[in-house]
Design a protein around this motif. Sequence first.
Motif, PDB file in Angstrom:
ATOM      1  N   LEU A  79      29.508  79.648 -66.658  1.00 60.85           N
ATOM      2  CA  LEU A  79      28.065  79.538 -66.494  1.00 60.85           C
ATOM      3  C   LEU A  79      27.520  80.623 -65.581  1.00 60.85           C
ATOM      4  O   LEU A  79      26.435  81.155 -65.807  1.00 60.85           O
ATOM      5  N   ALA A  80      28.274  80.961 -64.553  1.00 61.27           N
ATOM      6  CA  ALA A  80      27.835  82.009 -63.634  1.00 61.27           C
ATOM      7  C   ALA A  80      27.776  83.362 -64.326  1.00 61.27           C
ATOM      8  O   ALA A  80      26.889  84.180 -64.040  1.00 61.27           O
ATOM      9  N   TYR A  81      28.697  83.607 -65.248  1.00 65.45           N
ATOM     10  CA  TYR A  81      28.688  84.867 -65.992  1.00 65.45           C
ATOM     11  C   TYR A  81      27.482  84.922 -66.930  1.00 65.45           C
ATOM     12  O   TYR A  81      26.876  85.969 -67.121  1.00 65.45           O
ATOM     13  N   TRP A  82      27.129  83.780 -67.526  1.00 66.32           N
ATOM     14  CA  TRP A  82      25.957  83.716 -68.398  1.00 66.32           C
ATOM     15  C   TRP A  82      24.673  83.932 -67.603  1.00 66.32           C
ATOM     16  O   TRP A  82      23.753  84.604 -68.054  1.00 66.32           O
ATOM     17  N   GLY A  83      24.605  83.379 -66.412  1.00 65.49           N
ATOM     18  CA  GLY A  83      23.390  83.480 -65.612  1.00 65.49           C
ATOM     19  C   GLY A  83      23.448  84.532 -64.532  1.00 65.49           C
ATOM     20  O   GLY A  83      22.898  84.322 -63.445  1.00 65.49           O
ATOM     21  N   TYR A  84      24.086  85.661 -64.833  1.00 62.34           N
ATOM     22  CA  TYR A  84      24.228  86.687 -63.795  1.00 62.34           C
ATOM     23  C   TYR A  84      22.895  87.330 -63.423  1.00 62.34           C
ATOM     24  O   TYR A  84      22.772  87.940 -62.363  1.00 62.34           O
ATOM     25  N   ARG A  85      21.872  87.172 -64.282  1.00 55.80           N
ATOM     26  CA  ARG A  85      20.544  87.709 -63.972  1.00 55.80           C
ATOM     27  C   ARG A  85      19.580  86.615 -63.533  1.00 55.80           C
ATOM     28  O   ARG A  85      18.377  86.827 -63.462  1.00 55.80           O
ATOM     29  N   LEU A  86      20.107  85.428 -63.247  1.00 51.76           N
ATOM     30  CA  LEU A  86      19.253  84.305 -62.887  1.00 51.76           C
ATOM     31  C   LEU A  86      18.469  84.571 -61.598  1.00 51.76           C
ATOM     32  O   LEU A  86      17.312  84.145 -61.475  1.00 51.76           O
ATOM     33  N   HIS A  87      19.085  85.260 -60.666  1.00 51.39           N
ATOM     34  CA  HIS A  87      18.405  85.564 -59.406  1.00 51.39           C
ATOM     35  C   HIS A  87      17.207  86.480 -59.627  1.00 51.39           C
ATOM     36  O   HIS A  87      16.294  86.538 -58.790  1.00 51.39           O
ATOM     37  N   TYR A  88      17.219  87.207 -60.728  1.00 50.12           N
ATOM     38  CA  TYR A  88      16.097  88.086 -61.065  1.00 50.12           C
ATOM     39  C   TYR A  88      15.077  87.369 -61.946  1.00 50.12           C
ATOM     40  O   TYR A  88      13.869  87.622 -61.856  1.00 50.12           O
ATOM     41  N   GLN A  89      15.547  86.452 -62.808  1.00 54.28           N
ATOM     42  CA  GLN A  89      14.661  85.792 -63.759  1.00 54.28           C
ATOM     43  C   GLN A  89      13.845  84.664 -63.133  1.00 54.28           C
ATOM     44  O   GLN A  89      12.694  84.457 -63.508  1.00 54.28           O
ATOM     45  N   LEU A  90      14.422  83.931 -62.199  1.00 46.71           N
ATOM     46  CA  LEU A  90      13.689  82.819 -61.584  1.00 46.71           C
ATOM     47  C   LEU A  90      12.420  83.266 -60.858  1.00 46.71           C
ATOM     48  O   LEU A  90      11.367  82.638 -61.011  1.00 46.71           O
ATOM     49  N   PRO A  91      12.460  84.352 -60.064  1.00 46.58           N
ATOM     50  CA  PRO A  91      11.192  84.827 -59.474  1.00 46.58           C
ATOM     51  C   PRO A  91      10.169  85.250 -60.524  1.00 46.58           C
ATOM     52  O   PRO A  91       8.962  85.076 -60.320  1.00 46.58           O
ATOM     53  N   LEU A  92      10.653  85.786 -61.666  1.00 43.23           N
ATOM     54  CA  LEU A  92       9.725  86.172 -62.725  1.00 43.23           C
ATOM     55  C   LEU A  92       9.085  84.944 -63.376  1.00 43.23           C
ATOM     56  O   LEU A  92       7.912  84.968 -63.754  1.00 43.23           O
ATOM     57  N   VAL A  93       9.863  83.856 -63.519  1.00 47.51           N
ATOM     58  CA  VAL A  93       9.300  82.617 -64.039  1.00 47.51           C
ATOM     59  C   VAL A  93       8.239  82.079 -63.080  1.00 47.51           C
ATOM     60  O   VAL A  93       7.165  81.630 -63.509  1.00 47.51           O
ATOM     61  N   TRP A  94       8.527  82.136 -61.800  1.00 48.40           N
ATOM     62  CA  TRP A  94       7.558  81.683 -60.796  1.00 48.40           C
ATOM     63  C   TRP A  94       6.303  82.562 -60.836  1.00 48.40           C
ATOM     64  O   TRP A  94       5.181  82.053 -60.718  1.00 48.40           O
ATOM     65  N   GLU A  95       6.480  83.847 -61.009  1.00 42.89           N
ATOM     66  CA  GLU A  95       5.336  84.761 -61.108  1.00 42.89           C
ATOM     67  C   GLU A  95       4.503  84.451 -62.336  1.00 42.89           C
ATOM     68  O   GLU A  95       3.262  84.428 -62.274  1.00 42.89           O
ATOM     69  N   THR A  96       5.167  84.187 -63.470  1.00 39.41           N
ATOM     70  CA  THR A  96       4.449  83.860 -64.703  1.00 39.41           C
ATOM     71  C   THR A  96       3.706  82.545 -64.574  1.00 39.41           C
ATOM     72  O   THR A  96       2.569  82.404 -65.049  1.00 39.41           O
ATOM     73  N   LEU A  97       4.336  81.559 -63.939  1.00 41.22           N
ATOM     74  CA  LEU A  97       3.682  80.262 -63.740  1.00 41.22           C
ATOM     75  C   LEU A  97       2.447  80.409 -62.864  1.00 41.22           C
ATOM     76  O   LEU A  97       1.398  79.813 -63.153  1.00 41.22           O
ATOM     77  N   ASN A  98       2.545  81.194 -61.798  1.00 47.02           N
ATOM     78  CA  ASN A  98       1.383  81.427 -60.941  1.00 47.02           C
ATOM     79  C   ASN A  98       0.283  82.181 -61.676  1.00 47.02           C
ATOM     80  O   ASN A  98      -0.908  81.909 -61.476  1.00 47.02           O
ATOM     81  N   LEU A  99       0.691  83.129 -62.524  1.00 49.24           N
ATOM     82  CA  LEU A  99      -0.288  83.858 -63.323  1.00 49.24           C
ATOM     83  C   LEU A  99      -1.051  82.912 -64.242  1.00 49.24           C
ATOM     84  O   LEU A  99      -2.288  82.948 -64.299  1.00 49.24           O
TER      85      LEU A  99
END
Length: 288
Positions: A79-99
């Motif tokens: 799972l960690a290998y699949w989500g290796y970009r999760l630390h980058y994607q979660l802030p983008l999801v938060w940014e999109t939600l705020n937008l």
Amino acid sequence: MSHAHFERYYQQIRGRQKRDAILSSLVLLALYVIAGHYAEFSVAVVWKAIPHLFDYLGETLPVLHWPLLFADGHTEGSLAYWGYRLHYQLPLVWETLNLALAATVLSVAIATVLSFLTAGNTGSHPIVRFSVRAIVAFMRTMPELAWAVMFVMAFGVGVFPGFVALALHTVGSLTKLFYESLESASYKPVRGLAACGASRWQCMRFGLWPQVKPAFLSYSFMRLEINFRQSTILGLVGAGGIGQELINNIKLDRYDQVSLTLLLIIVVVALLDNVSGMIRKRVVEGRQ
């Protein structure tokens, strides 16, 4: 009216309803066939293309191995290998939600005011009503993507063009939904308040607003979900957010990251739906 007369009248009404239903169905079927012909719709083509659709879905699925599921991020199949970009994607999801949230809140406030100006039963001037309706019709006719392209060219790549594009289209869409809700509301409470000497503002505040508030709230939350999904599409033109990450993953053939990004979007939309349902129940039914 005797039983025989009633039965005859009932059969006439029922026969008329059946004829209307059959005629409407035939008209809709004819329109569907004509539209399908001009759209070059073919059941055979769809049937042949279905396997290719599942092929693409199969490519986006991550490769996970149960014995290695909880291994570190350097082990393929975890799972960690699949989500290796999760630390980058979660802030983008938060940014999109705020937008989406910022665009929706501003648009709801503006559309609420405009709806009272455009509704036919609020006493607004016909010229004002016609002018505002024409403006908001133009605002919702232009797709969010077209607005975003215009503002990206004006303000550059970033979140602000996406915010303005979503806000403009949302104002146009919500204003129409809101003033139609106002026009569908019962006018009896307003007449009763006016007969008691209430002012025009009091008639709107206590006669119309309680009736349309649940509809306004439902439309607002529905638009928030739409704006969150639309903000992902705006990544096509560089309007920022998780949409930009999704487009980059598709272009770079990182299909496992495409599936993870889509999963994050689905989770957020589901959470928004649950939260909006709870808030609607609290407002409409008075639940705590």
